[in-house]
Enzyme design. Structure first.
Site, PDB file in Angstrom:
ATOM      1  CG  ASP A   7      -0.229   0.332   2.501  1.00  0.00           C
ATOM      2  OD1 ASP A   7       0.873   0.444   2.545  1.00  0.00           O
ATOM      3  OD2 ASP A   7      -1.128   0.400   3.504  1.00  0.00           O
ATOM      4  CB  CYS A  64       1.200  -2.268   4.769  1.00  0.00           C
ATOM      5  SG  CYS A  64       0.794  -3.156   6.357  1.00  0.00           S
ATOM      6  CB  THR A  66       2.942  -1.988  10.963  1.00  0.00           C
ATOM      7  OG1 THR A  66       1.680  -2.667  10.619  1.00  0.00           O
ATOM      8  CG2 THR A  66       2.555  -0.561  11.624  1.00  0.00           C
ATOM      9  CG  HIS A  97      10.848 -24.280  13.389  1.00  0.00           C
ATOM     10  ND1 HIS A  97      11.171 -24.295  14.572  1.00  0.00           N
ATOM     11  CD2 HIS A  97      11.692 -24.996  12.693  1.00  0.00           C
ATOM     12  CE1 HIS A  97      12.157 -24.748  14.877  1.00  0.00           C
ATOM     13  NE2 HIS A  97      12.722 -25.144  13.896  1.00  0.00           N
ATOM     14  CG  HIS A 132       8.723 -28.039  12.570  1.00  0.00           C
ATOM     15  ND1 HIS A 132       8.455 -27.385  13.557  1.00  0.00           N
ATOM     16  CD2 HIS A 132      10.039 -28.304  12.210  1.00  0.00           C
ATOM     17  CE1 HIS A 132       9.617 -27.366  14.269  1.00  0.00           C
ATOM     18  NE2 HIS A 132      10.578 -28.011  13.449  1.00  0.00           N
TER      19      HIS A 132
HETATM   20  C1  RB5 Z   1      -1.635   3.009   6.265  1.00  0.00           C
HETATM   21  O1  RB5 Z   1      -1.764   4.250   7.078  1.00  0.00           O
HETATM   22  C2  RB5 Z   1      -1.365   1.948   7.498  1.00  0.00           C
HETATM   23  O2  RB5 Z   1      -2.392   1.768   8.175  1.00  0.00           O
HETATM   24  C3  RB5 Z   1      -1.211   0.580   6.658  1.00  0.00           C
HETATM   25  O3  RB5 Z   1      -0.048   0.774   5.857  1.00  0.00           O
HETATM   26  C4  RB5 Z   1      -0.709  -0.629   7.550  1.00  0.00           C
HETATM   27  O4  RB5 Z   1       0.497  -0.171   8.213  1.00  0.00           O
HETATM   28  C5  RB5 Z   1      -1.644  -1.239   8.294  1.00  0.00           C
HETATM   29  O5  RB5 Z   1      -1.491  -2.090   9.015  1.00  0.00           O
END
Ligand code: RB5
Length: 145
Positions: A7, A64, A66, A97, A132
């Site tokens: 994203d 994305c 995080t 694993h 596993h």
């Molecule tokens: C976008 O701002 C953010 O929420 C997205 O990139 C992501 O981190 C969501 O988990």
């Protein structure tokens, strides 16, 4: 062949990873997004996860902000084991694993060099099988709700 998608929060890091794969002659399909305009990460996660689950791509990479939202969406697909990794050791164990088939990273979490090492490790490490395999089968079958 692998697929990669992101994203807006992961665009910059995805570009780094694509350049790195280009340099290593690793074949991949880039499913977008291609601009910094705000988009909904589940759209990209579901597209990639459906293709990996269906055998179009062997593995996937989702980026994305995080890595969390991408992994949550991807893991709704049967047969998908998406792992958020912030270091190479986790990426190695995710393969050895957990037989993770989708790597998720956060463009706001890991720097470019670390992300390249994480991806390299994820692509090279092999599933160990044995006990596993039983545990992975239980992930799919032992849902009580
Ligand atoms: C976008 O701002 C953010 O929420 C997205 O990139 C992501 O981190 C969501 O988990």
């Amino acid at each position: 062949m692998i697929a990669i998608a992101c994203d807006h929060g992961g665009l910059e890091l995805k570009r780094v990873l694509c350049r790195w794969m280009d340099g290593k002659n690793i074949r991949y399909e880039d499913l977008g997004t291609d601009s910094t305009a705000s988009v909904d990460y589940p759209v990209f996660a579901h597209r990639l996860a459906a293709g990996v689950a269906g055998g179009t791509w062997e593995k996937g990479v989702l980026v994305c902000g995080t890595g969390l939202g991408m992994s949550m969406a991807a893991n709704r697909h049967r047969g998908i084991r998406a792992a958020v990794c912030t270091d190479p050791y986790t990426a190695e164990m995710a393969r050895r694993h957990n037989e993770a088939n989708v790597l998720c990273m956060g463009g706001r979490m890991v720097g470019p060099m670390m992300a390249e090492r994480i991806l390299e490790t994820f692509l090279l490490a092999e599933f160990e099988g044995d006990r596993h395999s039983r545990r992975i089968a239980l992930i799919e079958t032992d849902v009580k709700d």
